[in-house]
Design a protein around this motif. Structure first.
Motif, PDB file in Angstrom:
ATOM      1  N   VAL A  58     -19.656  29.913  43.294  1.00 16.10           N
ATOM      2  CA  VAL A  58     -20.198  29.431  44.568  1.00 16.10           C
ATOM      3  C   VAL A  58     -19.930  27.940  44.717  1.00 16.10           C
ATOM      4  O   VAL A  58     -19.492  27.480  45.772  1.00 16.10           O
ATOM      5  CB  VAL A  58     -21.713  29.730  44.665  1.00 16.10           C
ATOM      6  CG1 VAL A  58     -22.347  28.963  45.808  1.00 16.10           C
ATOM      7  CG2 VAL A  58     -21.950  31.202  44.836  1.00 16.10           C
ATOM      8  N   ARG A  63     -17.086  26.736  50.774  1.00 11.64           N
ATOM      9  CA  ARG A  63     -18.184  26.971  51.717  1.00 11.64           C
ATOM     10  C   ARG A  63     -18.817  25.638  52.132  1.00 11.64           C
ATOM     11  O   ARG A  63     -18.758  24.662  51.398  1.00 11.64           O
ATOM     12  CB  ARG A  63     -19.279  27.810  51.062  1.00 11.64           C
ATOM     13  CG  ARG A  63     -18.850  29.154  50.623  1.00 11.64           C
ATOM     14  CD  ARG A  63     -20.004  29.870  49.926  1.00 11.64           C
ATOM     15  NE  ARG A  63     -19.533  31.052  49.258  1.00 11.64           N
ATOM     16  CZ  ARG A  63     -19.310  32.208  49.853  1.00 11.64           C
ATOM     17  NH1 ARG A  63     -19.531  32.323  51.128  1.00 11.64           N
ATOM     18  NH2 ARG A  63     -18.869  33.242  49.175  1.00 11.64           N
ATOM     19  N   VAL A  66     -24.593  23.909  52.961  1.00 14.77           N
ATOM     20  CA  VAL A  66     -25.804  24.686  53.227  1.00 14.77           C
ATOM     21  C   VAL A  66     -25.642  26.118  52.718  1.00 14.77           C
ATOM     22  O   VAL A  66     -26.559  26.679  52.109  1.00 14.77           O
ATOM     23  CB  VAL A  66     -26.139  24.671  54.739  1.00 14.77           C
ATOM     24  CG1 VAL A  66     -27.300  25.586  55.049  1.00 14.77           C
ATOM     25  CG2 VAL A  66     -26.436  23.261  55.190  1.00 14.77           C
ATOM     26  N   GLN A  67     -24.478  26.702  52.929  1.00 13.32           N
ATOM     27  CA  GLN A  67     -24.233  28.055  52.428  1.00 13.32           C
ATOM     28  C   GLN A  67     -24.222  28.096  50.905  1.00 13.32           C
ATOM     29  O   GLN A  67     -24.718  29.050  50.296  1.00 13.32           O
ATOM     30  CB  GLN A  67     -22.911  28.603  52.958  1.00 13.32           C
ATOM     31  CG  GLN A  67     -22.943  28.958  54.410  1.00 13.32           C
ATOM     32  CD  GLN A  67     -21.630  29.576  54.859  1.00 13.32           C
ATOM     33  OE1 GLN A  67     -20.749  29.868  54.060  1.00 13.32           O
ATOM     34  NE2 GLN A  67     -21.493  29.758  56.162  1.00 13.32           N
ATOM     35  N   LYS A  68     -23.675  27.063  50.280  1.00 16.39           N
ATOM     36  CA  LYS A  68     -23.690  26.988  48.814  1.00 16.39           C
ATOM     37  C   LYS A  68     -25.132  26.946  48.304  1.00 16.39           C
ATOM     38  O   LYS A  68     -25.480  27.631  47.343  1.00 16.39           O
ATOM     39  CB  LYS A  68     -22.943  25.751  48.327  1.00 16.39           C
ATOM     40  CG  LYS A  68     -21.454  25.825  48.473  1.00 16.39           C
ATOM     41  CD  LYS A  68     -20.805  24.568  47.927  1.00 16.39           C
ATOM     42  CE  LYS A  68     -19.318  24.580  48.126  1.00 16.39           C
ATOM     43  NZ  LYS A  68     -18.662  23.413  47.543  1.00 16.39           N
ATOM     44  N   VAL A  70     -27.856  28.035  49.828  1.00 19.47           N
ATOM     45  CA  VAL A  70     -28.537  29.303  50.073  1.00 19.47           C
ATOM     46  C   VAL A  70     -28.128  30.340  49.036  1.00 19.47           C
ATOM     47  O   VAL A  70     -28.980  31.035  48.467  1.00 19.47           O
ATOM     48  CB  VAL A  70     -28.256  29.801  51.508  1.00 19.47           C
ATOM     49  CG1 VAL A  70     -28.710  31.233  51.691  1.00 19.47           C
ATOM     50  CG2 VAL A  70     -28.929  28.897  52.517  1.00 19.47           C
ATOM     51  N   TRP A  71     -26.829  30.447  48.735  1.00 18.92           N
ATOM     52  CA  TRP A  71     -26.388  31.425  47.747  1.00 18.92           C
ATOM     53  C   TRP A  71     -26.930  31.093  46.360  1.00 18.92           C
ATOM     54  O   TRP A  71     -27.344  31.989  45.616  1.00 18.92           O
ATOM     55  CB  TRP A  71     -24.868  31.536  47.707  1.00 18.92           C
ATOM     56  CG  TRP A  71     -24.322  32.427  48.767  1.00 18.92           C
ATOM     57  CD1 TRP A  71     -23.488  32.090  49.796  1.00 18.92           C
ATOM     58  CD2 TRP A  71     -24.579  33.826  48.925  1.00 18.92           C
ATOM     59  NE1 TRP A  71     -23.219  33.177  50.572  1.00 18.92           N
ATOM     60  CE2 TRP A  71     -23.876  34.264  50.052  1.00 18.92           C
ATOM     61  CE3 TRP A  71     -25.339  34.744  48.231  1.00 18.92           C
ATOM     62  CZ2 TRP A  71     -23.903  35.581  50.492  1.00 18.92           C
ATOM     63  CZ3 TRP A  71     -25.375  36.060  48.665  1.00 18.92           C
ATOM     64  CH2 TRP A  71     -24.663  36.471  49.776  1.00 18.92           C
ATOM     65  N   TYR A  86     -24.659  38.939  46.238  1.00 20.95           N
ATOM     66  CA  TYR A  86     -23.550  37.995  46.371  1.00 20.95           C
ATOM     67  C   TYR A  86     -22.209  38.716  46.256  1.00 20.95           C
ATOM     68  O   TYR A  86     -21.311  38.510  47.064  1.00 20.95           O
ATOM     69  CB  TYR A  86     -23.650  36.895  45.312  1.00 20.95           C
ATOM     70  CG  TYR A  86     -22.442  35.989  45.312  1.00 20.95           C
ATOM     71  CD1 TYR A  86     -22.278  35.046  46.311  1.00 20.95           C
ATOM     72  CD2 TYR A  86     -21.459  36.095  44.342  1.00 20.95           C
ATOM     73  CE1 TYR A  86     -21.162  34.229  46.342  1.00 20.95           C
ATOM     74  CE2 TYR A  86     -20.350  35.293  44.359  1.00 20.95           C
ATOM     75  CZ  TYR A  86     -20.198  34.356  45.361  1.00 20.95           C
ATOM     76  OH  TYR A  86     -19.098  33.561  45.395  1.00 20.95           O
ATOM     77  N   SER A  90     -20.773  38.535  50.182  1.00 25.39           N
ATOM     78  CA  SER A  90     -20.516  37.101  50.333  1.00 25.39           C
ATOM     79  C   SER A  90     -19.175  36.749  50.963  1.00 25.39           C
ATOM     80  O   SER A  90     -18.934  35.592  51.262  1.00 25.39           O
ATOM     81  CB  SER A  90     -20.598  36.414  48.978  1.00 25.39           C
ATOM     82  OG  SER A  90     -19.520  36.848  48.164  1.00 25.39           O
ATOM     83  N   ARG A  92     -16.140  36.667  49.587  1.00 20.77           N
ATOM     84  CA  ARG A  92     -15.596  35.698  48.635  1.00 20.77           C
ATOM     85  C   ARG A  92     -14.141  35.351  48.900  1.00 20.77           C
ATOM     86  O   ARG A  92     -13.709  34.231  48.665  1.00 20.77           O
ATOM     87  CB  ARG A  92     -15.745  36.232  47.208  1.00 20.77           C
ATOM     88  CG  ARG A  92     -17.176  36.375  46.805  1.00 20.77           C
ATOM     89  CD  ARG A  92     -17.326  36.886  45.403  1.00 20.77           C
ATOM     90  NE  ARG A  92     -16.674  38.190  45.248  1.00 20.77           N
ATOM     91  CZ  ARG A  92     -16.159  38.635  44.128  1.00 20.77           C
ATOM     92  NH1 ARG A  92     -16.195  37.899  43.059  1.00 20.77           N
ATOM     93  NH2 ARG A  92     -15.610  39.816  44.067  1.00 20.77           N
ATOM     94  N   TYR A  95     -13.409  32.293  51.160  1.00 15.11           N
ATOM     95  CA  TYR A  95     -13.807  30.954  50.735  1.00 15.11           C
ATOM     96  C   TYR A  95     -13.224  30.542  49.389  1.00 15.11           C
ATOM     97  O   TYR A  95     -13.669  29.583  48.799  1.00 15.11           O
ATOM     98  CB  TYR A  95     -15.338  30.864  50.664  1.00 15.11           C
ATOM     99  CG  TYR A  95     -15.992  30.994  52.007  1.00 15.11           C
ATOM    100  CD1 TYR A  95     -15.942  29.951  52.912  1.00 15.11           C
ATOM    101  CD2 TYR A  95     -16.648  32.157  52.367  1.00 15.11           C
ATOM    102  CE1 TYR A  95     -16.538  30.061  54.149  1.00 15.11           C
ATOM    103  CE2 TYR A  95     -17.249  32.280  53.602  1.00 15.11           C
ATOM    104  CZ  TYR A  95     -17.185  31.238  54.490  1.00 15.11           C
ATOM    105  OH  TYR A  95     -17.777  31.341  55.708  1.00 15.11           O
TER     106      TYR A  95
END
Length: 105
Positions: A58, A63, A66-68, A70-71, A86, A90, A92, A95
């Motif tokens: 992650v 990304r 903010v997305q990092k 959250v994950w 995930y 996600s 993946r 990204y």
């Protein structure tokens, strides 16, 4: 040994001492001791290693921050379920950094 090293060693041991006291003490036989804690030693280690792999993946992705965050929070708060979510939802491949080959000139 310098004074600073000695003080930092003592502080580290004082911080780690409550972890030893927090371990459950069984008054029963040791037959079911693998059930204590976070699922047992080997299972807990496997989950920890897989969660660290998810965190690295992650944080190395492209990304938005903010997305990092959250994950990472999802995987941190729900280690097994968050890891499964995930890997399933996600996106993946969109990204990945450095995915694929570069064309030669």
């Amino acid at each position: 040994m310098s004074l600073n090293t000695l003080i930092s060693t003592i502080l580290l041991q004082l911080c780690l001492a409550p972890l030893g006291l927090a371990a459950p003490v069984s008054t029963e036989a040791l037959d079911n001791s693998w059930q204590y804690g976070t699922g047992g030693g080997l299972l807990g280690l496997v989950v920890l290693i897989l969660d660290v792999i998810v965190f690295v993946e992650v944080l190395k992705s492209s990304r938005p921050p903010v997305q990092k965050l959250v994950w990472c929070l999802v995987v941190f708060l729900f280690p097994v379920i968050g890891m499964i979510i995930y890997y399933l939802f996600s996106n993946r491949s969109a990204y990945q950094r450095g995915a694929g080959y570069e064309t030669l000139a």
